[in-house]
Design a protein around this motif. Structure first.
Motif: not given
Ligand SMILES: Nc1nc2c(ncn2[C@@H]2O[C@H](COP(=O)(O)OP(=O)(O)O)[C@@H](O)[C@H]2O)c(=O)[nH]1
Ligand SMILES: [Mg+2]
Length: 198
Positions: A115-118, A142-144, A153-156, A171-175
């Motif tokens: 989640i931290r990576h662009e 991952t690694k939220a 959720s903003l990053y995602a 596609p669907p996504y999950f945090i």
């Protein structure tokens, strides 16, 4: 969904050596160290089921775990680990892609992204390849726990936005966080919903 039982079955060096079984499979893919094995352990509530490591690049095989004797989780080697020799990484990429294209019981691929990576070229290329190949997939950030809870959720969403240049439907996504067990129910419900349609 309750996970009552999770067991390691086999580590296969190629798709022809995977279990001779037709139960549905859900595979986890992503760059080395993104948290694939940790996520499998978190989903199963089973520490040590999939081998995790702080040193990237350890998984070189296709690892099958059977869940409730009904379906499989599959831990794949990471793509694009820079410290591997080019020929080793090319062999792994071929193994991963053959598994994904040839394994008929594979019903969904989870692509894991830190989640931290662009948005990274490698993830993007892999996702586009899944699309072109007609493989159903979902994204798991991952690694939220490494980012502020209010930012996750903003990053995602920002990351997902970057797909819009070529993807009409996203596609669907999950945090998730394996440390905090975030996203466990959502991912398991998603799997359960697919299992019900089979
Ligand atoms: N903080 C945090 N660390 C994680 C999380 N998931 C994995 N890690 C750490 O990231 C490293 C790589 O994890 P691993 O599951 O082995 O990654 P894999 O190479 O993708 O299978 C390990 O040091 C884990 O402890 C998470 O949700 N939160
Ligand atoms: Mg691993």
């Amino acid at each position: 969904m309750e996970i009552k039982k999770s067991e390691f079955v086999i580590s296969a060096p190629r798709v022809s050596m995977c279990p001779k079984d037709t139960k549905p499979e859900y595979a986890f893919i992503g760059r080395s160290n993104v948290g694939k094995s940790s996520l499998i352990n978190m989903l199963c509530n089973h520490k040590g089921l999939a081998k995790t490591s702080s040193t990237p690049g350890k998984t070189l095989l296709i690892n099958h775990f059977i869940i409730n004797n009904e379906w499989y989780l599959v831990d794949l080697p990471g793509y694009g680990y820079a410290k591997r020799s080019k020929s080793v990484q090319e062999k792994l990429d071929l193994m991963i892609r053959s598994y994904i294209l040839q394994r008929e019981q594979l019903v969904n691929v989870f692509v894991l992204v830190d989640i931290r990576h662009e948005a990274m070229k490698m993830d993007r290329e892999f996702i586009d390849w899944l699309g072109i190949s007609g493989i159903p997939f979902a994204i798991i950030f991952t690694k939220a726990d490494k980012v502020a809870i209010t930012k996750a959720s903003l990053y995602a969403e920002k990351w997902m936005e970057t797909l819009k240049d070529t993807w009409e439907t996203l596609p669907p996504y999950f945090i998730s966080s394996s440390e905090k067990k975030t996203g466990r129910k959502e991912v398991l419900d998603y799997i359960e919903d697919i299992n019900k349609t089979l």
